[in-house]
Design an enzyme around this catalytic site. Structure first.
Site, PDB file in Angstrom:
ATOM      1  N   TYR A  34      -1.925  -0.311  10.182  1.00 50.06           N
ATOM      2  CA  TYR A  34      -2.052  -0.868   8.834  1.00 50.06           C
ATOM      3  C   TYR A  34      -0.846  -0.470   7.983  1.00 50.06           C
ATOM      4  CZ  TYR A  34      -3.844  -1.410   4.054  1.00 50.06           C
ATOM      5  OH  TYR A  34      -3.995  -1.742   2.727  1.00 50.06           O
ATOM      6  N   SER A  72       0.845  -1.190   0.000  1.00 52.87           N
ATOM      7  CA  SER A  72       0.000   0.000   0.000  1.00 52.87           C
ATOM      8  C   SER A  72       0.879   1.237   0.000  1.00 52.87           C
ATOM      9  CB  SER A  72      -0.898   0.021   1.246  1.00 52.87           C
ATOM     10  OG  SER A  72      -1.571   1.263   1.370  1.00 52.87           O
TER      11      SER A  72
END
Length: 247
Positions: free
Chosen positions: A156, A142
């Site tokens: 995350y 990501s």
């Protein structure tokens, strides 16, 4: 016909990748955690279009379930030649000062341990030293690994930082064994994951701050994954494709 396993393939980027790779002639295993109906819908769409796919339920954070999944694929079709590590979770937006150990561990177990376990089983089947024919792995990371996701989900982001390190380290470990390992780093993609963070409309909110002034589509990420696992990327390993509109 190459066999590809895509984790978390019942929706979003995983779903788009499954459909694209099936169109390109691969046999696709659609892994899912809970939503059997959604996973089967992906499989049905592929099969109706003339492709070959099957769904397999497994929690990638559970070692036994991962081993059983790879063994079942061996028995049904043969060894996996392509792995797309895509399954991931995030929790409601919050600051680091409000995180709990339970939340941190849950995110890391799925997003990091799950990737390691699937890579391990894939390498055992792809590696020349184990009698394999080689293969390709793409880890879906990501843009958060670079940006940190402050005030939203640093846990995350940290898990995706670990995925980046896994990608680099593993690519060097297995380069001489016929296995290429690369990563994609999507950001601001229109998927259901934003609802898990408590803000379904997040992409639209931040669009004005993205250099391209728009969010991305899962299909755009799928195209990058498809290239990385293809023979067209035969000399590419340990690399990342950023798909975040210039962010």
């Amino acid at each position: 016909m190459k066999i590809v396993l895509i984790t978390g393939a019942s929706r979003g980027i995983g779903k788009a990748t499954a459909q694209l790779l099936a169109q390109q002639g691969m046999r696709v295993v659609v892994n899912y955690l809970r939503d059997k109906q959604a996973a089967q819908a992906v499989v049905d769409t592929i099969n109706i279009a003339g492709g070959t796919a099957m769904a397999w339920q497994a929690d990638v954070s559970d070692e036994r379930q991962v081993v059983d999944m790879f063994t079942a694929i061996d028995d049904a079709w043969g060894p996996v030649a392509v792995l797309v590590n895509n399954a991931g979770i995030l929790s409601t937006q919050c600051r680091v000062e409000d995180l709990t150990a339970e939340r941190i561990n849950r995110v890391l177990t799925t997003n990091v341990t799950g990737y390691f376990l699937c890579c391990r089983e894939a390498v055992k089947r792809m590696s020349h030293q184990h009698g394999g024919a080689g293969g390709a792995i793409v880890n879906v990371s990501s843009a958060a690994s670079r940006l940190g996701a402050p005030g939203e989900y640093v846990d995350y982001a940290a898990s995706k930082g670990a995925v980046d390190s896994l990608t680099i380290g593993l690519s060097l470990e297995v380069a001489a064994q016929g296995i290429r390992v690369n990563g994609v780093r999507p950001g601001f993609i229109y998927t259901d994951m934003h609802a898990s963070g408590g803000e379904p409309g997040r992409v639209d909110r931040v669009a004005s701050a993205i250099p391209m002034r728009r969010g991305g589509r899962p299909e755009e990420v799928a195209q990058a994954i498809a290239w990385l696992v293809s023979d067209s990327a035969s000399y590419v390993t340990g690399s990342f494709v950023d798909l975040a509109g210039g962010k």
